[in-house]
Design a protein around this motif. Structure first.
Motif, PDB file in Angstrom:
ATOM      1  N   GLY A   1       0.901  -1.244  -0.062  1.00 54.86           N
ATOM      2  CA  GLY A   1       0.138  -0.040  -0.082  1.00 54.86           C
ATOM      3  C   GLY A   1       0.727   1.007  -0.093  1.00 54.86           C
ATOM      4  O   GLY A   1       0.443   2.306   0.740  1.00 54.86           O
ATOM      5  N   LEU A   2       1.879   1.246  -0.774  1.00 53.75           N
ATOM      6  CA  LEU A   2       2.862   2.453  -0.882  1.00 53.75           C
ATOM      7  C   LEU A   2       2.391   3.183  -2.106  1.00 53.75           C
ATOM      8  O   LEU A   2       2.221   2.345  -3.193  1.00 53.75           O
ATOM      9  CB  LEU A   2       4.128   2.079  -0.742  1.00 53.75           C
ATOM     10  N   PRO A   3       2.546   4.605  -2.144  1.00 51.12           N
ATOM     11  CA  PRO A   3       2.221   5.362  -3.313  1.00 51.12           C
ATOM     12  C   PRO A   3       3.531   5.072  -4.220  1.00 51.12           C
ATOM     13  O   PRO A   3       4.495   4.703  -3.754  1.00 51.12           O
ATOM     14  CB  PRO A   3       2.334   6.770  -2.887  1.00 51.12           C
ATOM     15  N   PRO A   4       3.432   5.339  -5.377  1.00 47.12           N
ATOM     16  CA  PRO A   4       2.244   5.548  -6.183  1.00 47.12           C
ATOM     17  C   PRO A   4       1.352   4.681  -6.895  1.00 47.12           C
ATOM     18  O   PRO A   4       0.452   4.930  -7.836  1.00 47.12           O
ATOM     19  CB  PRO A   4       2.904   6.430  -7.583  1.00 47.12           C
ATOM     20  N   LEU A   5       1.479   3.344  -6.289  1.00 44.99           N
ATOM     21  CA  LEU A   5       0.770   2.410  -6.940  1.00 44.99           C
ATOM     22  C   LEU A   5      -0.702   2.491  -6.399  1.00 44.99           C
ATOM     23  O   LEU A   5      -1.286   2.823  -5.268  1.00 44.99           O
ATOM     24  CB  LEU A   5       1.403   1.097  -6.605  1.00 44.99           C
ATOM     25  N   GLY A   6      -1.524   1.785  -7.047  1.00 51.75           N
ATOM     26  CA  GLY A   6      -3.077   1.918  -6.736  1.00 51.75           C
ATOM     27  C   GLY A   6      -3.675   1.721  -5.626  1.00 51.75           C
ATOM     28  O   GLY A   6      -4.428   2.198  -5.078  1.00 51.75           O
ATOM     29  N   ILE A   7      -3.152   0.506  -4.749  1.00 57.53           N
ATOM     30  CA  ILE A   7      -3.658   0.116  -3.768  1.00 57.53           C
ATOM     31  C   ILE A   7      -3.536   1.309  -2.761  1.00 57.53           C
ATOM     32  O   ILE A   7      -4.209   1.256  -1.612  1.00 57.53           O
ATOM     33  CB  ILE A   7      -3.037  -1.307  -3.336  1.00 57.53           C
ATOM     34  N   PHE A   8      -2.149   1.973  -2.621  1.00 58.37           N
ATOM     35  CA  PHE A   8      -2.098   3.029  -1.619  1.00 58.37           C
ATOM     36  C   PHE A   8      -3.448   4.123  -1.737  1.00 58.37           C
ATOM     37  O   PHE A   8      -4.084   4.358  -0.767  1.00 58.37           O
ATOM     38  CB  PHE A   8      -1.340   3.928  -2.190  1.00 58.37           C
TER      39      PHE A   8
ATOM     40  N   ALA B   1       1.643  -2.796 -14.516  1.00 55.63           N
ATOM     41  CA  ALA B   1       1.487  -1.571 -15.071  1.00 55.63           C
ATOM     42  C   ALA B   1       0.038  -1.114 -14.969  1.00 55.63           C
ATOM     43  O   ALA B   1      -0.175   0.270 -14.887  1.00 55.63           O
ATOM     44  CB  ALA B   1       1.615  -1.729 -16.539  1.00 55.63           C
ATOM     45  N   LEU B   2      -1.105  -2.038 -14.954  1.00 55.80           N
ATOM     46  CA  LEU B   2      -2.330  -1.490 -14.723  1.00 55.80           C
ATOM     47  C   LEU B   2      -2.466  -1.259 -13.352  1.00 55.80           C
ATOM     48  O   LEU B   2      -3.081   0.056 -13.109  1.00 55.80           O
ATOM     49  CB  LEU B   2      -3.424  -2.906 -14.818  1.00 55.80           C
TER      50      LEU B   2
ATOM     51  N   ILE C   1      -1.969   6.471 -10.504  1.00 58.25           N
ATOM     52  CA  ILE C   1      -1.662   7.601 -11.105  1.00 58.25           C
ATOM     53  C   ILE C   1      -2.925   8.263 -11.744  1.00 58.25           C
ATOM     54  O   ILE C   1      -3.231   9.437 -11.319  1.00 58.25           O
ATOM     55  CB  ILE C   1      -0.573   7.532 -12.264  1.00 58.25           C
ATOM     56  N   TYR C   2      -3.696   7.584 -12.343  1.00 59.28           N
ATOM     57  CA  TYR C   2      -4.860   8.092 -13.076  1.00 59.28           C
ATOM     58  C   TYR C   2      -6.053   7.154 -13.404  1.00 59.28           C
ATOM     59  O   TYR C   2      -5.711   6.080 -14.084  1.00 59.28           O
ATOM     60  CB  TYR C   2      -4.288   8.617 -14.545  1.00 59.28           C
ATOM     61  N   LEU C   3      -7.074   7.552 -12.656  1.00 60.90           N
ATOM     62  CA  LEU C   3      -8.246   6.495 -13.130  1.00 60.90           C
ATOM     63  C   LEU C   3      -9.321   7.259 -14.112  1.00 60.90           C
ATOM     64  O   LEU C   3      -9.467   8.312 -13.968  1.00 60.90           O
ATOM     65  CB  LEU C   3      -9.278   6.457 -11.753  1.00 60.90           C
ATOM     66  N   PRO C   4      -9.432   6.538 -15.138  1.00 60.93           N
ATOM     67  CA  PRO C   4     -10.178   7.121 -16.245  1.00 60.93           C
ATOM     68  C   PRO C   4     -11.613   7.633 -15.980  1.00 60.93           C
ATOM     69  O   PRO C   4     -12.012   6.798 -14.975  1.00 60.93           O
ATOM     70  CB  PRO C   4     -10.520   6.133 -17.227  1.00 60.93           C
ATOM     71  N   PRO C   5     -11.893   8.661 -16.068  1.00 62.09           N
ATOM     72  CA  PRO C   5     -13.404   9.205 -15.657  1.00 62.09           C
ATOM     73  C   PRO C   5     -14.821   8.164 -15.671  1.00 62.09           C
ATOM     74  O   PRO C   5     -15.195   7.978 -14.833  1.00 62.09           O
ATOM     75  CB  PRO C   5     -13.715  10.419 -16.061  1.00 62.09           C
ATOM     76  N   PRO C   6     -14.674   7.728 -16.922  1.00 59.71           N
ATOM     77  CA  PRO C   6     -15.833   6.672 -17.227  1.00 59.71           C
ATOM     78  C   PRO C   6     -15.751   5.689 -16.138  1.00 59.71           C
ATOM     79  O   PRO C   6     -16.767   5.068 -15.582  1.00 59.71           O
ATOM     80  CB  PRO C   6     -15.552   6.244 -18.337  1.00 59.71           C
ATOM     81  N   LEU C   7     -14.372   4.998 -15.683  1.00 64.69           N
ATOM     82  CA  LEU C   7     -14.366   4.077 -14.753  1.00 64.69           C
ATOM     83  C   LEU C   7     -14.604   4.557 -13.412  1.00 64.69           C
ATOM     84  O   LEU C   7     -15.513   3.731 -12.669  1.00 64.69           O
ATOM     85  CB  LEU C   7     -12.863   3.585 -14.911  1.00 64.69           C
TER      86      LEU C   7
END
Lengths: 483, 220
Positions: free
Chosen positions: A388-395, A458-459, A465-471
């Motif tokens: 759970g460390l940044p910058p990865l998603g689980i953070f 990578a996902l 870093i960036y979650l697409p708005p539609p998601l």
């Protein structure tokens, strides 16, 4: 009513079924491994078509809505990448003689049968059908866990079978009670087991019967989620079976069981007289999290280490859904998706590491970043992500869970944060031992396919870093639906 | 007639609980298998009676499965397996018979108290069936945790499953009962008989689960 959606649903169910039958009879490693990959790829394609195309109206047996489509898309994706990993993993197992050609046929057939069972459980619009599908999925994984036929594998499979069957049996009792609660309102027969009809009439059900049913269902399917104190099968099953199965267990099967719990939680939430299911899930989640976090320190086997980490994360997810509300549900969904991707990526790495080093004991593995940089650094990124460390998603998902808990129930946040920090410490302690320091164990080059592992990572990085708005919009909608 | 129908259903479901109790104090495998066969026979009679009073012919299939598969085939297969594999005929228990029986009584009282309270609105036969079914399920669980050897754990699981079938048939008009009982039979037949015991036997000198515990992972 045969639109493109119906076609996609049929494809999701029929492709694994046909593939299972074909793989059970076809000889040859190369052909069957490729066919396995092809079948999972096609299933994933069908799931994407279902996701992007129109959704058919719910039938008597099958249902597609915003909730289960998340699980289906995730499940078929991880199923596909795991089959890629499995192809290179299995080749090594054949070369080293741990598996024979006959067992390989069996393994591939069971892999597809498992995919079929999970997809059916997710798509089922009938609580009885869902139960049968989860039983089928359990059965196939029990057989695969025992496939090496060593002492440890047999014990693990036996334990999994006994605990899994008890869980399944309790869940069936809960299912029967739901039917009992529903039939005075909905009427006898098929209709009283159909989700879409149950949800419409839930307000009129007898609340005390529904409460009792939920307790059985939570204990029953909770066993399969791996929530403490019903988790005992999970570490053994992960450690002793083939690694692709560990990846699928952590990445998919736990989610499927969680999905069943969530569905019944929705049913309870729709009934004003029933007890709030949240506190039960919060308690089980926190106990699992804290317990697993401390257990992480005493692991010596690398696959067991990550199995306990799965218990920890399922605890976090159950906690988030138990808290409820738009933010916590959103975080829970996100965490579930990212955990599946990260944990299966870690198992892809660990599987190759264990093959190269010829052992799963962490004491005999060291300096991976020097001896096998691709594997070693992949594992490092994976552990950084799972801790759970940044910058990865689980953070991000953990951060959302912690902040929403602080805002609403500050006292609950203390054990939550404690568990997260303890687990982080344990993971880094072990990672340091395995990935850095002097090289221990074999330095033979790894014949590995890195694509699935780095694709998942990578996902996860992208999500951080960036979650697409539609998601985001879509997850928000599902979170609102979960109440 | 209604009163009689109710009394017979009650008698048969209560009989199932009684036979579950009998399983708790068996200390020999063969005797345990015989009692399990009786358990399955009582279940078959109970399901058959439900099929008759509910006028639900498909339940006769479930009764038939209970009678033939669980009452005859499984006990005979296990019998032969014990003989062929030379498994110890005595059952090792974790705790003594006395405390086990007391715990069993507590569980039955618990299930009756819980179920009768929450099902006040339901029809009386279904109510009693559910209470007895929960008792059978809990007694099956008790048997699984108090026995050490694999065969008796499997028998415990099968008796637990009989309780589930009783609950499912008691719930009037429940669909998929036949399918669920078939799924359970497959679960039992496929895993337990076909693969596990033989594999365990093949690799270990005993089917005592304690012996399996010695092979735990995490050894230094």
């Amino acid at each position: 009513m045969t639109g493109p959606g119906d076609f996609a649903i049929r494809a999701i169910l029929l492709i694994p079924l046909v593939a299972a039958l074909l793989l059970a009879v076809l000889p040859g490693y190369r052909l069957t491994a490729r066919l396995n990959v092809l079948a999972t790829a096609l299933t994933f394609g069908a799931a994407l078509a279902l996701l992007l195309g129109g959704r058919p109206a719910p039938g008597a047996y099958l249902l597609v809505d915003d909730l289960n489509i998340v699980f289906i898309a995730l499940g078929t994706l991880v199923g596909f990448t795991t089959s890629l990993f499995s192809a290179s993993y299995i080749q090594h197992e054949l070369d080293s003689g741990r598996l024979t050609a006959g067992y390989l046929r069996f393994y591939h057939a069971m892999y597809q049968a498992l995919m079929f069972g999970m997809n059916l459980a997710l798509l089922a619009n009938n609580i009885g059908l869902m139960w049968v599908a989860i039983e089928l999925a359990t059965l196939t994984t029990v057989l695969m866990v025992g496939i090496y036929r060593t002492h440890e594998a047999l014990e693990a499979a036996w334990k999994y079978f006994i605990l899994g069957s008890v869980g399944i049996a309790l869940a069936l009792f809960g299912t029967i009670l739901v039917y009992m609660a529903a039939h005075p309102v909905v009427g006898q027969g098929q209709d009283a087991m159909v989700w879409s009809i149950l949800m419409r009439h839930a307000a009129g059900f007898d609340p005390s019967l529904l409460n009792l049913a939920f307790i059985f269902l939570l204990l029953g399917y909770g066993t399969k989620v791996g929530l403490a104190p019903l988790h005992a099968w999970l570490p053994d099953a992960h450690a002793e079976g083939p690694t692709p199965i560990s990846a699928v267990l952590s990445g998919l099967l736990l989610n499927v069981a969680l999905y069943a719990v969530l569905r019944f939680k929705l049913l309870l939430a729709a009934n004003p007289g029933a007890l709030a299911p949240g506190p039960l899930m919060v308690t089980m989640g926190l106990v699992s999290l804290v317990f697993a976090a401390f257990m992480l320190y005493r692991r010596r086997d690398i696959k067991r280490l990550f199995a306990y980490s799965s218990i920890e994360h399922m605890g976090i997810i159950a906690f988030a859904f138990g808290m409820g509300g738009p933010l916590a549900n959103f975080a829970g969904l996100l965490h579930m998706v990212l955990h599946s991707l990260t944990k299966s990526a870690i198992f892809f790495g660990v599987g190759h590491v264990a093959q190269v080093k010829g052992t799963q004991k962490m004491a005999d593995i060291g300096g991976l970043t020097v001896s096998h940089p691709w594997l070693g650094w992949g594992l490092v990124i994976g552990v950084v992500a799972i801790a759970g460390l940044p910058p990865l998603g689980i953070f991000m998902s953990e951060f959302l869970i912690v902040t929403s808990t602080f805002a609403r129930q500050p006292l609950l946040a203390i054990p939550l944060v404690l568990g997260l920090l303890v687990a982080l410490g344990a993971l880094f302690l072990r990672l340091n031992e395995v990935a850095f320091g002097p090289v221990r164990g074999s330095v033979a080059p790894a014949k590995a396919s890195y694509v699935p592992m780095y694709l998942h990572l990578a996902l996860v990085l992208t999500a951080g870093i960036y979650l697409p708005p539609p998601l985001v919009e879509w997850f928000r909608h599902v979170a609102a639906m979960l109440g | 007639m209604d009163r009689l129908a109710f009394d017979i259903a009650h008698l048969l479901a209560g009989g199932l609980v009684l036979v579950s109790f009998m399983m708790l104090y068996q200390d020999r495998l063969y005797a345990l298998l015989n009692i399990f066969a009786v358990h399955a026979l009582v279940l078959a009679a109970s399901v058959g009676w439900q099929a008759h009073i509910q006028d639900a012919p498909h339940l006769y299939v479930t009764a038939g499965i209970a009678l033939v598969f669980k009452g005859l085939v499984i006990p005979m297969a296990l019998h032969r397996m014990i003989q062929r594999l030379g498994i110890h005929r005595e059952i090792e228990t974790v705790i003594g018979v006395g405390p086990t029986m007391l715990a069993g009584m507590g569980l039955v009282a618990l299930s009756v108290a819980v179920m009768l309270q929450v099902t006040e609105g339901a029809d009386p036969i279904a109510r009693e069936d559910l209470a007895f079914a929960l008792a059978v399920v809990l007694l099956g669980l008790l048997m699984m945790v108090t026995r050490r050897n694999a065969v008796s754990q499997v028998v415990g699981f099968m008796s637990l499953e009989n309780g589930l079938v009783l609950a499912a048939t008691g719930a009037r008009g429940m669909p998929l009962v036949v399918e669920i009982s078939v799924a359970f039979s497959i679960l039992i037949a496929f895993i337990v008989i076909g693969i596990f015991l033989f594999r365990i036997r093949e690799r270990f000198d005993t089917v005592d689960v304690q012996a399996l515990d010695r092979h735990r992972g995490e050894r230094q």
